[in-house]
Design a protein around this motif. Sequence first.
Motif, mmCIF file in Angstrom:
data_model
loop_
_atom_site.group_PDB
_atom_site.id
_atom_site.type_symbol
_atom_site.label_atom_id
_atom_site.label_comp_id
_atom_site.label_asym_id
_atom_site.label_seq_id
_atom_site.Cartn_x
_atom_site.Cartn_y
_atom_site.Cartn_z
ATOM 1 N N PRO A 240 0.861 -1.144 0.190
ATOM 2 C CA PRO A 240 -0.199 0.103 0.070
ATOM 3 C C PRO A 240 0.718 1.293 0.012
ATOM 4 O O PRO A 240 0.499 2.513 -0.730
ATOM 5 C CB PRO A 240 -0.799 -0.070 1.179
ATOM 6 N N HIS A 241 2.072 1.457 0.684
ATOM 7 C CA HIS A 241 2.945 2.798 0.845
ATOM 8 C C HIS A 241 3.635 2.936 -0.560
ATOM 9 O O HIS A 241 4.016 4.225 -0.637
ATOM 10 C CB HIS A 241 3.623 2.192 1.962
ATOM 11 N N GLN A 242 3.349 1.816 -1.344
ATOM 12 C CA GLN A 242 4.164 2.301 -2.797
ATOM 13 C C GLN A 242 3.080 2.681 -3.890
ATOM 14 O O GLN A 242 3.430 3.019 -4.954
ATOM 15 C CB GLN A 242 4.710 0.831 -3.198
ATOM 16 N N VAL A 243 2.003 2.682 -3.393
ATOM 17 C CA VAL A 243 0.774 2.992 -4.379
ATOM 18 C C VAL A 243 1.044 4.172 -4.941
ATOM 19 O O VAL A 243 0.669 4.297 -6.087
ATOM 20 C CB VAL A 243 -0.612 2.665 -3.952
ATOM 21 N N ASP A 244 0.865 5.366 -4.179
ATOM 22 C CA ASP A 244 0.937 6.855 -4.684
ATOM 23 C C ASP A 244 1.927 7.045 -5.684
ATOM 24 O O ASP A 244 1.842 7.797 -6.610
ATOM 25 C CB ASP A 244 0.876 7.808 -3.682
ATOM 26 N N ALA A 245 3.252 6.455 -5.721
ATOM 27 C CA ALA A 245 4.414 6.779 -6.388
ATOM 28 C C ALA A 245 4.105 6.280 -7.754
ATOM 29 O O ALA A 245 4.783 6.441 -8.613
ATOM 30 C CB ALA A 245 5.761 6.294 -5.720
ATOM 31 N N ARG A 246 3.235 5.075 -7.770
ATOM 32 C CA ARG A 246 3.020 4.557 -9.179
ATOM 33 C C ARG A 246 2.032 5.053 -9.939
ATOM 34 O O ARG A 246 1.773 4.469 -11.032
ATOM 35 C CB ARG A 246 2.863 2.779 -9.042
ATOM 36 N N PHE A 247 1.211 5.933 -9.527
ATOM 37 C CA PHE A 247 0.012 6.426 -10.229
ATOM 38 C C PHE A 247 0.299 8.014 -10.533
ATOM 39 O O PHE A 247 0.610 8.755 -9.519
ATOM 40 C CB PHE A 247 -1.265 6.185 -9.721
ATOM 41 N N GLY A 248 0.066 8.809 -11.418
ATOM 42 C CA GLY A 248 0.253 10.162 -11.604
ATOM 43 C C GLY A 248 -0.679 10.745 -12.680
ATOM 44 O O GLY A 248 -1.140 9.904 -13.537
ATOM 45 N N PHE A 249 -1.026 11.884 -12.652
ATOM 46 C CA PHE A 249 -2.051 12.627 -13.584
ATOM 47 C C PHE A 249 -1.589 13.929 -13.670
ATOM 48 O O PHE A 249 -1.689 14.740 -12.840
ATOM 49 C CB PHE A 249 -3.392 12.272 -12.944
ATOM 50 N N SER A 250 -1.257 14.381 -14.787
ATOM 51 C CA SER A 250 -1.021 15.798 -14.882
ATOM 52 C C SER A 250 -1.182 16.326 -16.443
ATOM 53 O O SER A 250 -1.017 15.635 -17.478
ATOM 54 C CB SER A 250 0.705 16.075 -14.667
ATOM 55 N N ILE A 251 -1.371 17.582 -16.391
ATOM 56 C CA ILE A 251 -1.982 18.259 -17.693
ATOM 57 C C ILE A 251 -0.841 19.451 -17.776
ATOM 58 O O ILE A 251 -0.438 20.320 -16.979
ATOM 59 C CB ILE A 251 -3.275 18.653 -17.577
ATOM 60 N N LYS A 252 -0.284 19.353 -18.928
ATOM 61 C CA LYS A 252 0.785 20.693 -19.238
ATOM 62 C C LYS A 252 0.289 21.543 -20.275
ATOM 63 O O LYS A 252 -0.175 21.263 -21.380
ATOM 64 C CB LYS A 252 2.090 20.153 -19.727
ATOM 65 N N VAL A 253 0.465 22.791 -20.183
ATOM 66 C CA VAL A 253 -0.060 23.525 -21.253
ATOM 67 C C VAL A 253 1.228 24.448 -21.606
ATOM 68 O O VAL A 253 1.979 24.948 -20.781
ATOM 69 C CB VAL A 253 -1.079 24.779 -20.781
ATOM 70 N N PHE A 254 1.558 24.754 -23.018
ATOM 71 C CA PHE A 254 2.729 25.558 -23.165
ATOM 72 C C PHE A 254 2.380 26.141 -24.597
ATOM 73 O O PHE A 254 1.580 25.817 -25.373
ATOM 74 C CB PHE A 254 3.867 24.509 -23.331
ATOM 75 N N PRO A 255 3.122 27.306 -25.131
ATOM 76 C CA PRO A 255 2.931 28.101 -26.269
ATOM 77 C C PRO A 255 3.329 27.224 -27.280
ATOM 78 O O PRO A 255 4.127 26.197 -27.460
ATOM 79 C CB PRO A 255 3.602 29.254 -26.189
ATOM 80 N N LEU A 256 2.721 27.717 -28.623
ATOM 81 C CA LEU A 256 3.086 26.985 -29.828
ATOM 82 C C LEU A 256 4.704 27.588 -30.293
ATOM 83 O O LEU A 256 4.846 28.790 -29.862
ATOM 84 C CB LEU A 256 2.235 27.356 -30.965
#
Length: 295
Positions: free
Chosen positions: A144-160
């Motif tokens: 259980p203590h290893q779970v958080d490190a194995r899942f991630g969710f991120s959105i990145k925005v950058f210019p053209l």
Amino acid sequence: SMADTNSLLTRTMLVSLSISMYRARKRDKRITKETAARYGTVEKAGNYNKSLFPVEDGNSYQLIDQAASNAYTHFRAQTLPWLDDGTRILTAANYLHLMEIIRQDRAAFESAVAEFKTDLPELVKKAEAILGPKMFHAEDYLQPHQVDARFGFSIKVFPLPVAEDFRIPAGQLISQEEINQIKEQNTRDLYDAFKEAIRDTYRRLHDHVSNLHRALSSGGVVKQATIKNLRDLCEVLPRLNPTNDEGLTEMLRKINEQLTCHDAEDLGKKHKKFRKQVAKEAERIQSDLAAFMGR
């Protein structure tokens, strides 16, 4: 022209969604070996990958998978294609809308991960009972203590990327003339990318109108979902028109006036004549869309 480029830059940005997942599958070396021996072949002929949680459907691991899949579906629906690496074009007009959807998707993903973390000991116990002593190995599983490190969710925005930002001092290696050529090529690439992005909107409309046309002309039932999907698309596309493409605006007007204004019930089997008429309109719109795609 530069003015056009500048207006595109103020109306659009690039965006990427990345979701990392712990994959609950494991190659079982022993079973791969035994299978190869049984069929008289080499181990390289195939792998035996076992599912670590072959428990009942609707478990919390599946919920994470579902949440990730929903997020990607929404992300693609609310953006336009850019490159093949998963980066997409996001219009300023659709920025807040996408961010709100993704905020909800992230919340669903994170709550599924939290539930999975709580359920993990129980899921492992069930997996042990199902897989049996030959296939279950405790060391295959996360703690259980290893779970958080194995899942991630991120959105990145950058210019053209813009040709004007291309700064290499002209000198012995690269002449000013070559730099100018690179800048011109960059600008052309930018326009080609936007042309392709707009073509994608026609393609999406074409797919959905074709689905409706097929349902109408087959004499079968027109599902409410077919109409709803087309309506949803017509709702988002005006915000995904960074070049103010007039053809797209016109096609959306026609679809709204001639197709999505009807309910599935209006298009039921007993309204044969009316169905025929709407099918004709769908067919006409379909061929207009195909012409735009070929442009």
